[in-house]
Design an enzyme around this catalytic site. Sequence first.
Site, short mmCIF file in Angstrom:
data_model
loop_
_atom_site.label_atom_id
_atom_site.label_comp_id
_atom_site.label_asym_id
_atom_site.label_seq_id
_atom_site.Cartn_x
_atom_site.Cartn_y
_atom_site.Cartn_z
N TRP A 42 -34.19 65.46 1.22
CA TRP A 42 -35.06 65.97 2.29
C TRP A 42 -36.35 66.54 1.74
O TRP A 42 -37.41 66.43 2.36
CB TRP A 42 -34.31 66.95 3.19
CG TRP A 42 -33.23 66.24 3.96
CD1 TRP A 42 -31.89 66.36 3.81
CD2 TRP A 42 -33.42 65.20 4.96
NE1 TRP A 42 -31.23 65.49 4.65
CE2 TRP A 42 -32.14 64.78 5.36
CE3 TRP A 42 -34.55 64.62 5.54
CZ2 TRP A 42 -31.94 63.78 6.33
CZ3 TRP A 42 -34.36 63.62 6.50
CH2 TRP A 42 -33.08 63.22 6.88
N ASP A 62 -37.40 74.50 5.01
CA ASP A 62 -36.66 73.57 5.89
C ASP A 62 -35.20 74.02 5.87
O ASP A 62 -34.44 73.64 4.98
CB ASP A 62 -36.82 72.14 5.38
CG ASP A 62 -35.92 71.16 6.15
OD1 ASP A 62 -35.23 71.59 7.09
OD2 ASP A 62 -35.94 69.96 5.80
N LYS A 107 -27.57 70.40 13.19
CA LYS A 107 -26.62 70.76 12.13
C LYS A 107 -25.88 72.04 12.52
O LYS A 107 -24.68 72.02 12.73
CB LYS A 107 -27.35 70.96 10.80
CG LYS A 107 -27.67 69.73 9.95
CD LYS A 107 -28.41 68.63 10.61
CE LYS A 107 -28.68 67.42 9.77
NZ LYS A 107 -29.92 67.40 9.03
C1 LIG Z 1 -31.05 66.51 8.81
C2 LIG Z 1 -32.14 67.09 8.01
C3 LIG Z 1 -33.47 66.74 8.22
C4 LIG Z 1 -33.89 65.69 9.22
O1 LIG Z 1 -33.82 66.25 10.47
P1 LIG Z 1 -34.30 65.46 11.78
O2 LIG Z 1 -34.11 66.53 12.80
O3 LIG Z 1 -33.41 64.28 11.94
O4 LIG Z 1 -35.73 65.10 11.61
C5 LIG Z 1 -34.44 67.36 7.46
N1 LIG Z 1 -34.13 68.28 6.55
C6 LIG Z 1 -32.85 68.65 6.31
C7 LIG Z 1 -32.56 69.69 5.28
C8 LIG Z 1 -31.82 68.07 7.05
O5 LIG Z 1 -30.55 68.43 6.81
#
Ligand SMILES: *Cc1c(COP(=O)(O)O)cnc(C)c1O
Length: 364
Positions: free
Chosen positions: A106, A176, A200
């Site tokens: 990511w 993030d 998540k």
């Molecule tokens: C799942 C995830 C993403 C992507 O998220 P989307 O909402 O599908 O754009 C980005 N960063 C991390 C750490 C993730 O676990």
Amino acid sequence: MAHTHKRVYNFSAGPAMLPTEVLERAREEMLDWNGSGMSVMEMSHRGKEYVSIAEKAEADLRKLMAIPDHYKVLFLQGGASAQFAMVPMNLLRGKTSADYLNTGHWSEKAVAEGKRYCNVNIIADTKGSKYTTLPDASELSFSKDAAYVHYTPNETIAGVEFGYIPDTGDIPLVADMSSTILSRPVDVSKFGVIYAGAQKNIGPAGLTIAIVREDLIGETLPGTPTMFDYKIHADNGSMYNTPPTYAWYIAGLVFEHLLAKGGLAAMAEINKRKAQKLYDAIDNSPFYSNPVDPKCRSWMNVPFILANSELDKTFLKEAEAAGLSTLAGHRSVGGMRASIYNAMPEAGVDALVDFMNDFARRHG
Ligand SMILES: *Cc1c(COP(=O)(O)O)cnc(C)c1O
């Protein structure tokens, strides 16, 4: 209810399990929310009923995370992936470069998107370890001209998680937190921006939360689309356009549920224990292994491999039959991955550990 439902322990990395209590509450309220005669899905986002739902969700999140008053909480769309662009568009503020820590899949995506808008300084890179380690705090140094520092506190695929918050001084720190938000208390005041896709550890897909320090709002790159300007969303209470109303409502039910369970300190205790049980089961068996440096193992996403990968399919099939679902590792790494977010009950981890021990006995 005339029929009962069999719920499995779902180890999906996302969209992931939601607390059963929350789903039951949503079911009760499905046709008629609080005497309104409407489903939440059918409500105007500007009506007083929905506005009360939205405001309560924000207030509960603020309470859960102890978010200081000088931060805006934005309820957005586009996923964490849209934030990969929204962050540089809003945070460069006249500067031309930013620092990024590259610690996994990511991070790589955030870096690639960041490069479309600025010079990206990679100030730490753990790709050489196949993303199984993280830099120590003492190894980090930041560029003087960086508009912000971006990192991924928990990498969902490789299963590494920072045990500390990088100290970037006056440079805004951007995180993030998609796969670790709400897993434990966090000092929000250390961050310029925290963002997370909801699917998540918050609620349904379709909602993205951004917690943004107020002084970072208001100056965007030329050409920034209106919908990518934090200020538009902040000034309009995240209702500049139609927000993802139902996902926001469910997220609100999750926040209320977590507060009732004792908040994030209580979650941290349970999450730590769940993760420890699973790592112990892996470490104590020659049949299983986890490649991640023990000091940066994730509490949320636990990848593991079988000593004999020819048994992978059998493992997954038998696990499924035992009510343990979605354990296949990410397609880029193979093996297994158990995502054990807040909504995974401790009994689910216990059941997985029992299954793993039994499987190893029978096939080892
Ligand atoms: C799942 C995830 C993403 C992507 O998220 P989307 O909402 O599908 O754009 C980005 N960063 C991390 C750490 C993730 O676990």
